[in-house]
Each structure stands twice: as C-alpha cells, then as structure tokens.
Scaffold this motif. Structure first.
Motif, PDB file in Angstrom:
ATOM      1  N   ASN A  70       0.832  -1.206   0.000  1.00 24.12           N
ATOM      2  CA  ASN A  70       0.000   0.000   0.000  1.00 24.12           C
ATOM      3  C   ASN A  70       0.868   1.257   0.000  1.00 24.12           C
ATOM      4  O   ASN A  70       0.553   2.245  -0.664  1.00 24.12           O
ATOM      5  CB  ASN A  70      -0.916   0.004   1.224  1.00 24.12           C
ATOM      6  CG  ASN A  70      -2.026  -1.017   1.113  1.00 24.12           C
ATOM      7  OD1 ASN A  70      -2.783  -1.019   0.155  1.00 24.12           O
ATOM      8  ND2 ASN A  70      -2.115  -1.907   2.093  1.00 24.12           N
ATOM      9  N   ASP A  74       0.642   4.065  -3.032  1.00 24.98           N
ATOM     10  CA  ASP A  74       0.086   5.357  -2.626  1.00 24.98           C
ATOM     11  C   ASP A  74       1.000   6.528  -2.979  1.00 24.98           C
ATOM     12  O   ASP A  74       0.611   7.682  -2.817  1.00 24.98           O
ATOM     13  CB  ASP A  74      -0.212   5.355  -1.119  1.00 24.98           C
ATOM     14  CG  ASP A  74      -1.500   4.590  -0.810  1.00 24.98           C
ATOM     15  OD1 ASP A  74      -2.288   4.368  -1.743  1.00 24.98           O
ATOM     16  OD2 ASP A  74      -1.700   4.202   0.362  1.00 24.98           O
ATOM     17  N   ARG A  80      -4.065   3.657  -7.289  1.00 25.81           N
ATOM     18  CA  ARG A  80      -4.779   2.673  -6.459  1.00 25.81           C
ATOM     19  C   ARG A  80      -6.170   2.394  -7.028  1.00 25.81           C
ATOM     20  O   ARG A  80      -6.571   1.228  -7.191  1.00 25.81           O
ATOM     21  CB  ARG A  80      -4.897   3.181  -5.026  1.00 25.81           C
ATOM     22  CG  ARG A  80      -5.827   2.345  -4.134  1.00 25.81           C
ATOM     23  CD  ARG A  80      -5.944   2.964  -2.755  1.00 25.81           C
ATOM     24  NE  ARG A  80      -4.734   2.728  -1.993  1.00 25.81           N
ATOM     25  CZ  ARG A  80      -4.481   1.604  -1.334  1.00 25.81           C
ATOM     26  NH1 ARG A  80      -5.333   0.596  -1.373  1.00 25.81           N
ATOM     27  NH2 ARG A  80      -3.368   1.469  -0.644  1.00 25.81           N
TER      28      ARG A  80
END
Length: 244
Positions: A70, A74, A80
């Motif tokens: 993640n 990001d 995403r």
C-alpha cells in the motif's frame, strides 16, 4: 430540526467516505513484499526468493516501479483506484496482490480456490499441446497435476481496456498473472504522468475496437509466452527448494 438535518448529512458523508476507503483497501489486498531487480537476468524477485518473475524485457532498470505494498502504490495519485478497477474486471476473488508493475502492464495475484465457475476461453496444456475451448470446457474435469493454464479475457468498453487473466500453478501454489491492455485515454494518461508518456499503455490504439484485432492478437501471443515463462520459473524454483 435544522441541526438534526445538518448532523445527519455530515454523518452520512463520513460513513460514505469510510465505506469508499474500506472498499478501496479491500479491493487491493497487497501481500507487502519488497521487490528487487536482478541487473544481469532482469528477473524480479522478493527478498527471500520465494517468488521470481520474468517479464521478458531486458530494458527493465532500477527505475522500474515494482509495487508490492500500500505504501508503494500510494506514492502515485490515482493508481490505487485504477488497479482496483482492473482487479474488479478480472472476475477473480483475489486473495492478495503479490506484485504490480504498471509500466509492464502486469499484476501478479493469488486468489481463493473458488474459480471452477469461471469457464476459460482457452486452456493450455504444459506438455506443449495447445487447445482452444470456447465456453464448452467443463471445470469439473480439471486435472489435478498442475499441467494446465486457464485464460480469460475481459473487455471493459467504458474504460477502453482488455484484461487478460492467466491462471496457472507456480510451483505448488496457484497464481494469476493479469495483463492490462489499456487504451491511452486522458484519464489514464494523467495517472501515468509519473512513469512517462503512454507508460500504462502498450500501444497507442483503441483496444476496445474490433478493427484493432490483429495488433491485439500480437499482444495476446506475447502475454501468453510471458505466462509460460513464469510457469516454468515456478516449477524450477520448486525443484530447487525440494532438493535442499
């Protein structure tokens, strides 16, 4: 009454935002691997060499984005949600995203063993025999000897992309290698800016147009060859582990 309505509006908004956030996270369950590139072989691998992948591209460099968490994805605004849309296209109950290489248009995932209702448009036997089956293959007679690869192709006409999904064994584990054939729309080009012009699209053409069937066919053949390379890598890696 005014304050009550205002409170309800604010509450509804917060719930909606939280729901979207949870949905987004749920749509991309990263396995949190850190990935490295071998400069000589151009293979991509994790720290412990549990996974080794070959994208058949000797132009890969240390600047190639290898996203496995993640935190990594990001860093790139909009990416995403883009990946979540691709995963939604593919029709699999994805368990974890192992690796996403946006500039190679590749996603490698594991998935839950509930894919027998997904009838492949093509299946490939690893003994070298190639068999095309158009919606007549019975998944109830799937071989249990890890000798076959199953392929489905999904069209998202609104987003102007094709998503090809190859399901095959990697050693003793089942993975899917997702190939994104994306038309370079304005929306996609904005997301691609950190990587370079047309970085999320292999060709400058409309992948959703039937008139592009021949160049789409070229990309499909290349995609299949890459999946076969990675099947072979997984089998060799497993033999090496078993010999220790």
């Amino acid at each position: 009454m005014k304050y009550k309505k205002l409170f309800l509006s604010i509450f509804s908004f917060v719930v909606a935002v939280l729901a979207c956030s949870c949905s987004s996270s749920k749509g991309i369950p990263f396995a949190d691997y850190e990935w490295r590139l071998n400069d000589s072989t151009k293979y991509v691998h994790d720290k412990k060499l549990s996974w080794v992948f070959n994208f058949d591209n000797y132009q890969l460099s240390n600047h190639t984005p290898l996203l496995g968490s993640n935190v990594a994805i990001d860093r790139y605004p909009g990416l995403r949600n883009y990946l979540a849309g691709v995963i939604a296209d593919c029709g699999l109950d994805v368990d974890s995203v192992l690796l996403y290489v946006p500039t190679e248009q590749k996603v490698v995932v594991t998935y839950r063993d509930d894919d027998r209702d997904i009838v492949p448009s093509v299946y490939t036997s690893f003994d070298g025999k190639r068999i095309s089956m158009l919606n007549v293959f019975d998944m109830n007679v799937v071989k249990d000897d890890r000798s076959e690869m199953y392929t489905n192709v999904y069209l998202n006409k609104g987003k102007k992309r094709l998503v090809a999904v190859d399901r095959f064994p990697y050693g003793r584990r089942k993975i899917a290698m997702i190939t994104i054939l994306q038309t370079p729309t304005k929306e996609v080009e904005k997301i691609a800016e950190p990587f370079g012009h047309h970085a999320l699209s292999r060709r400058v053409m409309d992948y959703s147009s039937p008139s592009m069937v021949e160049p789409v066919g070229w990309d499909m053949v290349r995609r299949k060859n890459i999946s076969l390379l990675n099947y072979d890598l997984g089998q060799k890696l497993q033999k090496l582990k078993d010999s220790k």
